[in-house]
Design an enzyme around this catalytic site. Sequence first.
Site, PDB file in Angstrom:
ATOM      1  CG  HIS A  83      -2.610  -5.951  -9.118  1.00  0.00           C
ATOM      2  ND1 HIS A  83      -3.091  -5.758  -7.983  1.00  0.00           N
ATOM      3  CD2 HIS A  83      -2.062  -4.548  -9.425  1.00  0.00           C
ATOM      4  CE1 HIS A  83      -2.642  -4.722  -7.173  1.00  0.00           C
ATOM      5  NE2 HIS A  83      -1.991  -4.102  -8.208  1.00  0.00           N
TER       6      HIS A  83
ATOM      7  NE  ARG B 143      -3.631  -1.767  -3.233  1.00  0.00           N
ATOM      8  CZ  ARG B 143      -2.775  -1.387  -4.138  1.00  0.00           C
ATOM      9  NH1 ARG B 143      -3.055  -1.475  -5.342  1.00  0.00           N
ATOM     10  NH2 ARG B 143      -1.755  -1.153  -3.688  1.00  0.00           N
TER      11      ARG B 143
HETATM   12  C1  OXD Z   1       0.838  -0.261  -6.435  1.00  0.00           C
HETATM   13  C2  OXD Z   1       0.219  -1.503  -7.063  1.00  0.00           C
HETATM   14  O1  OXD Z   1       0.321  -0.017  -5.612  1.00  0.00           O
HETATM   15  O2  OXD Z   1       0.996  -2.303  -7.945  1.00  0.00           O
HETATM   16  O3  OXD Z   1       1.780   0.233  -6.849  1.00  0.00           O
HETATM   17  O4  OXD Z   1      -0.918  -1.647  -7.121  1.00  0.00           O
END
Ligand code: OXD
Length: 309
Positions: free
Chosen positions: A272, A224
């Site tokens: 992402h 993250r």
């Molecule tokens: C998840 C993401 O947590 O895509 O699956 O970040």
Amino acid sequence: MKILFVSPDPRPERWIQLLESALPDADWVVWHPELPHQDADYALVWQPPEILFKKEPQLKAIFNLGAGVDALLKLSKLPKTLPIYRLEDAGMSAQMAEYLVHQVAEITRVMTIYRQQQQQKVWRMQAPCRRHEWPIGFLGMGQIAQKSAQALALLEYPVASWSRSKKALTGIESYAGEDQLTAFVQRSRILINTLPLTSETHSFLNQRLFDQMPEKSVLINVGRGQHLNEMDLLNALEYGKLSHAVLDVFSEEPLPSSHPFWSHAKITLTPHISAPTLREETVRQITDKLQRIAKREEVSGRVDRERGY
Ligand code: OXD
């Protein structure tokens, strides 16, 4: 049985179609904050607004449409005892392995140099990759990271992992706990972050950690954005240990166009996409869990609220 679908996905009908054919007896509702109280039994959610839990306090369980539950657990209205199930793999581990093998090979096989050479019509072989010079370390060794670690170990990179408790995975050296963190970081020239985001791992990727890494190290963040101290990364790339960073996640997504990461020569950035949620696999997994709950069978993937993942 009434089930809410709660997601910012602009085309929820693609989900509903699959969900209805997998579980035709259920009443599937695309939820939005203006809807009146639905008295629903369950909800499938991705980054739901706080008001969902105020409006539907009777929910019996929720299913997260991803692996990471950090966005959910920070909601103050989330009932304390509401069971949360997260996605387990659901096609994510193969995608993640592919992404990481690609990014590692880009660096260790000096692919940017070959792209420049192509532009200049230069036929020149660079020094081959010496794998022992590229020890890879995984911060976190959950279900999704394991396939990536094994794929890189199969390609004969020295691979290690660091986690809360020791992991017994063939070909992967396991480090565990605070005591072994320094030794792990010191050996890892490519550091791949796959930790869950919790209060303990917030800003985990910081100057102190970078200082312990070998010279000319590489950071890959697929966890993250909030794991990373952005200023510390910029400093480490400018003056410190890091020669490159690959970032797939950011504390603000979409990354604002004014952000310095976009044009940084030593940063590779993706939006992402390392392991997106796959609809078919996700529907199969969640409808299977719903059927198990109905039959009072054991259901895997329940989030431990204490641990935070
Ligand atoms: C998840 C993401 O947590 O895509 O699956 O970040």
